[in-house]
Design a protein around this motif. Structure first.
Motif, PDB file in Angstrom:
ATOM      1  N   PHE A  52     -17.666 -12.929 -21.332  1.00 22.51           N
ATOM      2  CA  PHE A  52     -17.331 -11.533 -21.622  1.00 22.51           C
ATOM      3  C   PHE A  52     -17.554 -10.377 -20.653  1.00 22.51           C
ATOM      4  O   PHE A  52     -16.867  -9.667 -20.828  1.00 22.51           O
ATOM      5  N   ASP A  53     -18.381 -10.964 -19.624  1.00 28.59           N
ATOM      6  CA  ASP A  53     -18.760 -10.308 -18.478  1.00 28.59           C
ATOM      7  C   ASP A  53     -17.555 -10.194 -17.736  1.00 28.59           C
ATOM      8  O   ASP A  53     -17.159  -9.017 -17.049  1.00 28.59           O
ATOM      9  N   LYS A  54     -16.851 -11.166 -17.308  1.00 24.53           N
ATOM     10  CA  LYS A  54     -15.633 -11.276 -16.718  1.00 24.53           C
ATOM     11  C   LYS A  54     -14.418 -10.313 -17.368  1.00 24.53           C
ATOM     12  O   LYS A  54     -13.769  -9.725 -16.741  1.00 24.53           O
ATOM     13  N   PHE A  55     -14.506 -10.704 -18.807  1.00 25.01           N
ATOM     14  CA  PHE A  55     -13.187  -9.881 -19.490  1.00 25.01           C
ATOM     15  C   PHE A  55     -13.687  -8.569 -19.292  1.00 25.01           C
ATOM     16  O   PHE A  55     -12.651  -7.600 -19.133  1.00 25.01           O
ATOM     17  N   GLU A  56     -14.817  -8.047 -19.418  1.00 22.37           N
ATOM     18  CA  GLU A  56     -15.132  -6.566 -19.125  1.00 22.37           C
ATOM     19  C   GLU A  56     -14.675  -5.959 -17.886  1.00 22.37           C
ATOM     20  O   GLU A  56     -14.253  -4.988 -17.684  1.00 22.37           O
ATOM     21  N   GLN A  57     -14.997  -7.010 -16.824  1.00 24.33           N
ATOM     22  CA  GLN A  57     -14.847  -6.560 -15.438  1.00 24.33           C
ATOM     23  C   GLN A  57     -13.061  -6.394 -15.476  1.00 24.33           C
ATOM     24  O   GLN A  57     -12.502  -5.620 -14.739  1.00 24.33           O
ATOM     25  N   LEU A  58     -12.208  -7.260 -16.003  1.00 27.08           N
ATOM     26  CA  LEU A  58     -10.658  -7.226 -15.975  1.00 27.08           C
ATOM     27  C   LEU A  58     -10.311  -6.048 -16.770  1.00 27.08           C
ATOM     28  O   LEU A  58      -9.385  -5.311 -16.219  1.00 27.08           O
ATOM     29  N   TYR A  59     -11.139  -5.536 -17.818  1.00 29.40           N
ATOM     30  CA  TYR A  59     -10.504  -4.343 -18.430  1.00 29.40           C
ATOM     31  C   TYR A  59     -10.797  -3.044 -17.524  1.00 29.40           C
ATOM     32  O   TYR A  59     -10.058  -2.274 -17.696  1.00 29.40           O
ATOM     33  N   ASP A  60     -12.160  -3.292 -16.840  1.00 26.59           N
ATOM     34  CA  ASP A  60     -12.418  -1.949 -16.034  1.00 26.59           C
ATOM     35  C   ASP A  60     -11.374  -2.051 -14.948  1.00 26.59           C
ATOM     36  O   ASP A  60     -10.752  -0.701 -14.854  1.00 26.59           O
ATOM     37  N   LEU A  61     -10.769  -3.040 -14.464  1.00 25.76           N
ATOM     38  CA  LEU A  61      -9.625  -3.147 -13.337  1.00 25.76           C
ATOM     39  C   LEU A  61      -8.587  -2.309 -14.069  1.00 25.76           C
ATOM     40  O   LEU A  61      -7.753  -1.809 -13.426  1.00 25.76           O
ATOM     41  N   ARG A  62      -8.092  -2.962 -15.142  1.00 27.83           N
ATOM     42  CA  ARG A  62      -7.053  -2.471 -16.024  1.00 27.83           C
ATOM     43  C   ARG A  62      -6.890  -0.798 -16.172  1.00 27.83           C
ATOM     44  O   ARG A  62      -5.973  -0.109 -15.983  1.00 27.83           O
ATOM     45  N   THR A  63      -8.147  -0.504 -16.661  1.00 28.09           N
ATOM     46  CA  THR A  63      -8.152   0.998 -16.965  1.00 28.09           C
ATOM     47  C   THR A  63      -8.136   1.970 -15.574  1.00 28.09           C
ATOM     48  O   THR A  63      -7.396   2.868 -15.486  1.00 28.09           O
ATOM     49  N   VAL A  64      -8.705   1.209 -14.282  1.00 25.95           N
ATOM     50  CA  VAL A  64      -8.394   1.825 -13.016  1.00 25.95           C
ATOM     51  C   VAL A  64      -7.073   2.124 -12.813  1.00 25.95           C
ATOM     52  O   VAL A  64      -6.309   3.004 -12.480  1.00 25.95           O
ATOM     53  N   LEU A  65      -6.235   0.873 -12.819  1.00 26.68           N
ATOM     54  CA  LEU A  65      -4.857   0.903 -12.520  1.00 26.68           C
ATOM     55  C   LEU A  65      -3.893   1.541 -13.468  1.00 26.68           C
ATOM     56  O   LEU A  65      -3.208   2.442 -12.812  1.00 26.68           O
ATOM     57  N   GLU A  66      -4.287   1.846 -14.692  1.00 24.91           N
ATOM     58  CA  GLU A  66      -3.380   2.454 -15.925  1.00 24.91           C
ATOM     59  C   GLU A  66      -3.775   3.968 -15.520  1.00 24.91           C
ATOM     60  O   GLU A  66      -2.852   4.898 -15.538  1.00 24.91           O
ATOM     61  N   THR A  67      -4.908   4.161 -15.482  1.00 25.58           N
ATOM     62  CA  THR A  67      -5.192   5.735 -15.267  1.00 25.58           C
ATOM     63  C   THR A  67      -4.750   6.327 -13.990  1.00 25.58           C
ATOM     64  O   THR A  67      -4.257   7.270 -13.745  1.00 25.58           O
ATOM     65  N   THR A  68      -4.853   5.381 -12.843  1.00 25.10           N
ATOM     66  CA  THR A  68      -4.219   5.890 -11.575  1.00 25.10           C
ATOM     67  C   THR A  68      -2.737   6.014 -11.546  1.00 25.10           C
ATOM     68  O   THR A  68      -2.263   7.047 -11.118  1.00 25.10           O
ATOM     69  N   ALA A  69      -1.990   5.082 -12.429  1.00 26.99           N
ATOM     70  CA  ALA A  69      -0.873   5.276 -12.680  1.00 26.99           C
ATOM     71  C   ALA A  69      -0.258   6.408 -13.378  1.00 26.99           C
ATOM     72  O   ALA A  69       0.775   7.285 -13.071  1.00 26.99           O
ATOM     73  N   ALA A  70      -1.027   7.058 -14.318  1.00 24.42           N
ATOM     74  CA  ALA A  70      -0.883   8.174 -15.025  1.00 24.42           C
ATOM     75  C   ALA A  70      -0.975   9.468 -14.258  1.00 24.42           C
ATOM     76  O   ALA A  70      -0.197  10.246 -14.304  1.00 24.42           O
ATOM     77  N   HIS A  71      -1.890   9.398 -13.350  1.00 24.71           N
ATOM     78  CA  HIS A  71      -2.027  10.597 -12.424  1.00 24.71           C
ATOM     79  C   HIS A  71      -0.831  10.609 -11.457  1.00 24.71           C
ATOM     80  O   HIS A  71      -0.299  11.809 -11.152  1.00 24.71           O
ATOM     81  N   ARG A  72      -0.347   9.473 -10.913  1.00 24.95           N
ATOM     82  CA  ARG A  72       0.516   9.481  -9.771  1.00 24.95           C
ATOM     83  C   ARG A  72       1.825   9.963 -10.685  1.00 24.95           C
ATOM     84  O   ARG A  72       2.616  10.632 -10.144  1.00 24.95           O
ATOM     85  N   LEU A  73       2.226   9.591 -11.857  1.00 24.91           N
ATOM     86  CA  LEU A  73       3.419   9.842 -12.609  1.00 24.91           C
ATOM     87  C   LEU A  73       3.362  11.425 -13.100  1.00 24.91           C
ATOM     88  O   LEU A  73       4.626  11.889 -13.002  1.00 24.91           O
ATOM     89  N   CYS A  74       2.193  12.066 -13.119  1.00 29.40           N
ATOM     90  CA  CYS A  74       2.165  13.543 -13.621  1.00 29.40           C
ATOM     91  C   CYS A  74       2.064  14.400 -12.140  1.00 29.40           C
ATOM     92  O   CYS A  74       2.066  15.477 -12.404  1.00 29.40           O
ATOM     93  N   ALA A  75       1.938  13.709 -11.026  1.00 27.88           N
ATOM     94  CA  ALA A  75       1.740  14.713  -9.851  1.00 27.88           C
ATOM     95  C   ALA A  75       2.939  14.771  -9.134  1.00 27.88           C
ATOM     96  O   ALA A  75       3.871  13.863  -8.840  1.00 27.88           O
ATOM     97  N   GLY A  76       3.302  16.005  -8.591  1.00 31.19           N
ATOM     98  CA  GLY A  76       4.564  16.235  -8.070  1.00 31.19           C
ATOM     99  C   GLY A  76       5.677  16.020  -8.711  1.00 31.19           C
ATOM    100  O   GLY A  76       5.924  16.334  -9.912  1.00 31.19           O
ATOM    101  N   ASP A  77       6.690  15.461  -8.055  1.00 31.87           N
ATOM    102  CA  ASP A  77       8.065  15.099  -8.577  1.00 31.87           C
ATOM    103  C   ASP A  77       8.118  13.379  -8.616  1.00 31.87           C
ATOM    104  O   ASP A  77       8.333  13.185  -7.580  1.00 31.87           O
ATOM    105  N   PRO A  78       7.819  12.951  -9.797  1.00 32.44           N
ATOM    106  CA  PRO A  78       7.534  11.481  -9.815  1.00 32.44           C
ATOM    107  C   PRO A  78       9.097  10.932  -9.676  1.00 32.44           C
ATOM    108  O   PRO A  78       9.196   9.820  -8.906  1.00 32.44           O
ATOM    109  N   GLU A  79      10.200  11.537 -10.216  1.00 30.35           N
ATOM    110  CA  GLU A  79      11.616  10.806  -9.847  1.00 30.35           C
ATOM    111  C   GLU A  79      11.692  10.994  -8.284  1.00 30.35           C
ATOM    112  O   GLU A  79      12.452  10.182  -7.825  1.00 30.35           O
ATOM    113  N   ARG A  80      11.497  12.085  -7.633  1.00 31.27           N
ATOM    114  CA  ARG A  80      11.807  12.121  -6.226  1.00 31.27           C
ATOM    115  C   ARG A  80      10.755  10.985  -5.407  1.00 31.27           C
ATOM    116  O   ARG A  80      11.423  10.207  -4.534  1.00 31.27           O
TER     117      ARG A  80
END
Length: 247
Positions: free
Chosen positions: A93-121
């Protein structure tokens, strides 16, 4: 699990995960079967078995069995016991929790990138990828699917598409790897009807925030969504292991 509630036969379907190379070898087939046995608790942590027993049960030679078990060993599902076969490892479970933490970082970073500036450009095609998620998840309750296996696949596609839309190929590659590694327990989140409904509701809120380009809100919703799933799969995994060990 109740039957499907999908009332509209032509209801939109979420995009599928990128197709993986087709696996046809006997070792691949044995690998997939043994991984299902572990995921579905036909083989529970602590169980011991031999290559001969597996080859007899599956009707194959020991060579593909050994190849499959080596892959599962590399992934941390089994270990070889000196002169006494193989053993299913406890869920780390420690390994899975670390992977879930990494998943959270990646997805929240993606959300910020998608909402910053003009994502389509910045990332051509991002808007089309996000738009492809709208209709399948923004459905009235009567049109939602209750097929656990199907919703699990759609959920993976939702999150992978979100990261892909951010336009960073390396980030998307790492996210796909994390998705593969947590799949063995993540799918349990959809074995309960209320969690399927929660997934639809939470995805709708995430998409609403992304559409309004509210990055902080989308990241907060994603973090809560992933955390709820993580808590649920841990609870279900422990319960399933307990039940599998009962006489």
């Amino acid at each position: 699990m109740k039957g499907r509630r999908m009332s509209a036969p032509d209801a939109p379907r979420p995009p599928t995960m990128p197709a993986a190379p087709e696996r046809n070898s006997r070792a691949d087939q044995v690998y997939e079967q043994l991984k299902r046995d572990v995921a579905e608790f036909r083989l529970v942590p602590g169980d011991r078995f031999t290559e001969h027993a597996v080859s007899e049960r599956l009707g194959v030679s020991r060579t593909p069995v050994r190849q499959a078990l080596t892959r599962l060993q590399q992934e941390g599902h089994v270990e070889v016991m000196y002169r006494s076969g193989w053993r299913v490892l406890p869920f780390d479970f420690d390994k899975f929790e670390q992977l879930y933490d990494l998943r959270t970082v990646l997805e929240t970073t993606a959300a910020h990138r998608l909402c910053a500036g003009d994502p389509e450009r910045a990332h051509p095609g991002s808007r089309a990828l996000l738009d492809s998620l709208m209709a399948p998840w923004l459905l009235p309750p009567a049109q939602r699917s209750s097929d656990a296996a199907q919703v699990s696949q759609w959920d993976e596609a939702f999150h992978c598409t979100l990261v892909q839309a951010a336009g960073n190929a390396e980030m998307a590659r790492v996210h796909r790897d994390v998705t593969e590694r947590i799949r063995i327990i993540r799918r349990l989140d959809f074995t309960r009807h209320e969690r399927i409904d929660a997934t639809y509701d939470e995805h709708a809120k995430i998409l609403g925030a992304l559409q309004a380009r509210r990055g902080a809100q989308a990241a907060m919703l994603l973090r809560a969504h992933i955390s709820a799933s993580q808590t649920e799969v841990r609870k279900i995994t422990l319960h399933q292991i307990h039940m599998a060990r009962q006489p």
